[in-house]
Design a protein around this motif. Sequence first.
Motif, PDB file in Angstrom:
ATOM      1  N   LYS A   8      80.893 -54.239  91.712  1.00  0.00           N
ATOM      2  CA  LYS A   8      79.562 -54.723  91.356  1.00  0.00           C
ATOM      3  C   LYS A   8      78.549 -54.042  92.283  1.00  0.00           C
ATOM      4  O   LYS A   8      78.700 -54.097  93.497  1.00  0.00           O
ATOM      5  CB  LYS A   8      79.484 -56.236  91.552  1.00  0.00           C
ATOM      6  CG  LYS A   8      80.507 -57.030  90.797  1.00  0.00           C
ATOM      7  CD  LYS A   8      80.767 -58.396  91.419  1.00  0.00           C
ATOM      8  CE  LYS A   8      79.489 -59.163  91.699  1.00  0.00           C
ATOM      9  NZ  LYS A   8      79.788 -60.526  92.212  1.00  0.00           N
ATOM     10  N   LEU A   9      77.543 -53.430  91.711  1.00  0.00           N
ATOM     11  CA  LEU A   9      76.559 -52.695  92.507  1.00  0.00           C
ATOM     12  C   LEU A   9      75.176 -53.282  92.291  1.00  0.00           C
ATOM     13  O   LEU A   9      74.708 -53.402  91.154  1.00  0.00           O
ATOM     14  CB  LEU A   9      76.572 -51.215  92.112  1.00  0.00           C
ATOM     15  CG  LEU A   9      77.937 -50.513  92.218  1.00  0.00           C
ATOM     16  CD1 LEU A   9      77.868 -49.143  91.560  1.00  0.00           C
ATOM     17  CD2 LEU A   9      78.363 -50.380  93.667  1.00  0.00           C
ATOM     18  N   ASN A  31      77.917 -51.920  87.064  1.00  0.00           N
ATOM     19  CA  ASN A  31      79.324 -52.247  87.261  1.00  0.00           C
ATOM     20  C   ASN A  31      80.192 -51.046  86.933  1.00  0.00           C
ATOM     21  O   ASN A  31      79.833 -50.199  86.111  1.00  0.00           O
ATOM     22  CB  ASN A  31      79.737 -53.471  86.441  1.00  0.00           C
ATOM     23  CG  ASN A  31      79.645 -53.240  84.946  1.00  0.00           C
ATOM     24  OD1 ASN A  31      80.418 -52.467  84.376  1.00  0.00           O
ATOM     25  ND2 ASN A  31      78.699 -53.898  84.285  1.00  0.00           N
ATOM     26  N   ILE A  32      81.316 -50.978  87.614  1.00  0.00           N
ATOM     27  CA  ILE A  32      82.352 -49.972  87.383  1.00  0.00           C
ATOM     28  C   ILE A  32      83.664 -50.725  87.230  1.00  0.00           C
ATOM     29  O   ILE A  32      83.987 -51.563  88.071  1.00  0.00           O
ATOM     30  CB  ILE A  32      82.485 -49.006  88.581  1.00  0.00           C
ATOM     31  CG1 ILE A  32      81.165 -48.304  88.887  1.00  0.00           C
ATOM     32  CG2 ILE A  32      83.588 -47.990  88.341  1.00  0.00           C
ATOM     33  CD1 ILE A  32      81.205 -47.496  90.186  1.00  0.00           C
ATOM     34  N   SER A  33      84.429 -50.463  86.175  1.00  0.00           N
ATOM     35  CA  SER A  33      85.740 -51.097  86.042  1.00  0.00           C
ATOM     36  C   SER A  33      86.826 -50.033  86.003  1.00  0.00           C
ATOM     37  O   SER A  33      86.617 -48.935  85.470  1.00  0.00           O
ATOM     38  CB  SER A  33      85.810 -51.980  84.798  1.00  0.00           C
ATOM     39  OG  SER A  33      85.706 -51.208  83.615  1.00  0.00           O
ATOM     40  N   PHE A  34      87.971 -50.372  86.588  1.00  0.00           N
ATOM     41  CA  PHE A  34      89.098 -49.461  86.700  1.00  0.00           C
ATOM     42  C   PHE A  34      90.229 -49.926  85.774  1.00  0.00           C
ATOM     43  O   PHE A  34      90.551 -51.112  85.711  1.00  0.00           O
ATOM     44  CB  PHE A  34      89.604 -49.400  88.137  1.00  0.00           C
ATOM     45  CG  PHE A  34      88.566 -48.926  89.119  1.00  0.00           C
ATOM     46  CD1 PHE A  34      88.289 -47.579  89.263  1.00  0.00           C
ATOM     47  CD2 PHE A  34      87.851 -49.836  89.881  1.00  0.00           C
ATOM     48  CE1 PHE A  34      87.330 -47.127  90.155  1.00  0.00           C
ATOM     49  CE2 PHE A  34      86.886 -49.408  90.787  1.00  0.00           C
ATOM     50  CZ  PHE A  34      86.614 -48.054  90.924  1.00  0.00           C
ATOM     51  N   THR A  93      75.732 -51.493  99.133  1.00  0.00           N
ATOM     52  CA  THR A  93      75.457 -51.345  97.699  1.00  0.00           C
ATOM     53  C   THR A  93      75.333 -52.676  96.979  1.00  0.00           C
ATOM     54  O   THR A  93      75.079 -52.700  95.773  1.00  0.00           O
ATOM     55  CB  THR A  93      76.579 -50.545  97.009  1.00  0.00           C
ATOM     56  OG1 THR A  93      77.787 -51.338  97.018  1.00  0.00           O
ATOM     57  CG2 THR A  93      76.823 -49.221  97.700  1.00  0.00           C
ATOM     58  N   GLN A  94      75.555 -53.785  97.699  1.00  0.00           N
ATOM     59  CA  GLN A  94      75.502 -55.086  97.029  1.00  0.00           C
ATOM     60  C   GLN A  94      74.458 -56.014  97.632  1.00  0.00           C
ATOM     61  O   GLN A  94      74.179 -57.072  97.073  1.00  0.00           O
ATOM     62  CB  GLN A  94      76.882 -55.757  97.057  1.00  0.00           C
ATOM     63  CG  GLN A  94      77.467 -55.882  98.445  1.00  0.00           C
ATOM     64  CD  GLN A  94      77.490 -57.291  98.992  1.00  0.00           C
ATOM     65  OE1 GLN A  94      76.976 -58.210  98.384  1.00  0.00           O
ATOM     66  NE2 GLN A  94      78.078 -57.461 100.158  1.00  0.00           N
ATOM     67  N   MET A  95      73.861 -55.635  98.761  1.00  0.00           N
ATOM     68  CA  MET A  95      72.727 -56.331  99.372  1.00  0.00           C
ATOM     69  C   MET A  95      72.937 -57.845  99.414  1.00  0.00           C
ATOM     70  O   MET A  95      72.131 -58.628  98.912  1.00  0.00           O
ATOM     71  CB  MET A  95      71.427 -55.973  98.655  1.00  0.00           C
ATOM     72  CG  MET A  95      71.057 -54.513  98.719  1.00  0.00           C
ATOM     73  SD  MET A  95      71.040 -53.800 100.393  1.00  0.00           S
ATOM     74  CE  MET A  95      69.698 -54.695 101.155  1.00  0.00           C
ATOM     75  N   TRP A  96      74.063 -58.203 100.049  1.00  0.00           N
ATOM     76  CA  TRP A  96      74.349 -59.619 100.286  1.00  0.00           C
ATOM     77  C   TRP A  96      74.400 -60.371  98.963  1.00  0.00           C
ATOM     78  O   TRP A  96      73.761 -61.379  98.766  1.00  0.00           O
ATOM     79  CB  TRP A  96      73.297 -60.204 101.224  1.00  0.00           C
ATOM     80  CG  TRP A  96      73.568 -61.537 101.804  1.00  0.00           C
ATOM     81  CD1 TRP A  96      74.667 -62.320 101.636  1.00  0.00           C
ATOM     82  CD2 TRP A  96      72.677 -62.247 102.664  1.00  0.00           C
ATOM     83  NE1 TRP A  96      74.519 -63.499 102.332  1.00  0.00           N
ATOM     84  CE2 TRP A  96      73.311 -63.481 102.980  1.00  0.00           C
ATOM     85  CE3 TRP A  96      71.420 -61.987 103.204  1.00  0.00           C
ATOM     86  CZ2 TRP A  96      72.712 -64.437 103.799  1.00  0.00           C
ATOM     87  CZ3 TRP A  96      70.827 -62.933 104.021  1.00  0.00           C
ATOM     88  CH2 TRP A  96      71.466 -64.131 104.316  1.00  0.00           C
TER      89      TRP A  96
END
Length: 459
Positions: free
Chosen positions: A426-427, A377-380, A52-55
Amino acid sequence: MLNNVSVERLREIDQKYLSWGDTVHYQERPIIADHCHGELIHDLEGNTYIDTQMWHSSCNFGYRNPTIEQACRKQFEKLPQISGDFLHEEKLLLAEKVCQAIYERTGIKGRISFNVSGTLVVEDALKIVRQNTGRNRVATMMGGYHGRSLTVSGLSSSHRYRQYYGEFADRAIMFPFAKCDQCFYDKNREDCGLYCGKMIARSLESDFYGISSHDSNEIGAIFLEMCQGRGYTIPPKGFYDEFVPEMRRRGILIVDDEIQVGMYRTGKLFAFEHYGVVPDIITLSKSFTNGLNPLSMVWAREELVSPSVFTPGHAHSNFANHPLGTSAALATWDYMMEQDYENTLPEKAKRYLAGLKKLKDKYACIHHVDGLGMLFNISFADAMGKPIENAGKYAVTLAQDEDYFYAGQRLRMVLNSGGYWNESLKLAPYLDITYQEIDRTLSVLDQVIANLHKKLENK
């Protein structure tokens, strides 16, 4: 396995001979990759991972992209190596195409020089700034990342990149970034009036603020990531309008680091196009060659790097003009320009972001999701909105080390953590992702977060 060596033997070699100073050993049991294609990585133990982050956004156009690979094969058979003291066709055509694309978007004429890595073109940008302004100090943003060489570590926000290496006399002045879900000033986005941007401009008003006076300042340039790579933080559209004009008025150059967010990652060729900022200097790397044979570039306005100003020898690296790198970049550039991403990405991005928002509604541990183009982005955070420290890092391990399922297939996932407390994911999916692959990613991600949510509750 080409060399007939067992996985455990390879892990013994890792334990005995490799320095662990790189980022591989953030994980207790790193992936030993065997082959890859599209968004998938396959390891030597038979596991398949959705990346999901492709390097770190180095392969915007997918692993083993056949069009780009074929160009490299042809170059290998024709001119695989030559001294950087010479010119060659691919380098010249690449420079022309990039300069023309920037001119079409800004109306500004400029020139390009090449280097090997993102950090090195940031170094080159620093040279251009010092040559033209005579100032050693620069400004950056809290949360910014520009590289980890000794010099560039002084621009990158994280103190841990510098803590072992003594004093950094030229360390950048750092201003709070518009990270609205965790505001530095404890403001609310809905009614803050972009307070953080206003404070940057205000810091230049009086010489008693320690940066500038009415007719002078000690900042040569401000280095910006329009959307920050540390957490893929996406600022409000008016953020830069609050302080960039004041910096221009004082002769401060605008350096735009597009290394992670350029090449259509945000839905436009360059991220600065979303914000109405016309940079003086632009850096590109990572997906510039789609991760093949490293090459990076720095573009600057004509007056900053004309041959009479930036004379021969100012910037050089032995492999900076490597023909395999320039051919990969030229093929990548041509491929990218043929895909019509500005028209094809919005619907894909909408579907991806909608899926992330459904996950937010489903899991109480998800505090915030955001996206721009194919940057997400996803934050917890807990019920009070306090970041759950290392939640993102924990999710990375769960995704990599445990099995999940989609349509009868056993899968794992490569995630990337970020944020100031590693509380985020981070996606950056590859730009040619299909709708079916988006659905597969979201399904597996749902399972990973369910796993994370359960473990967080049991802590």
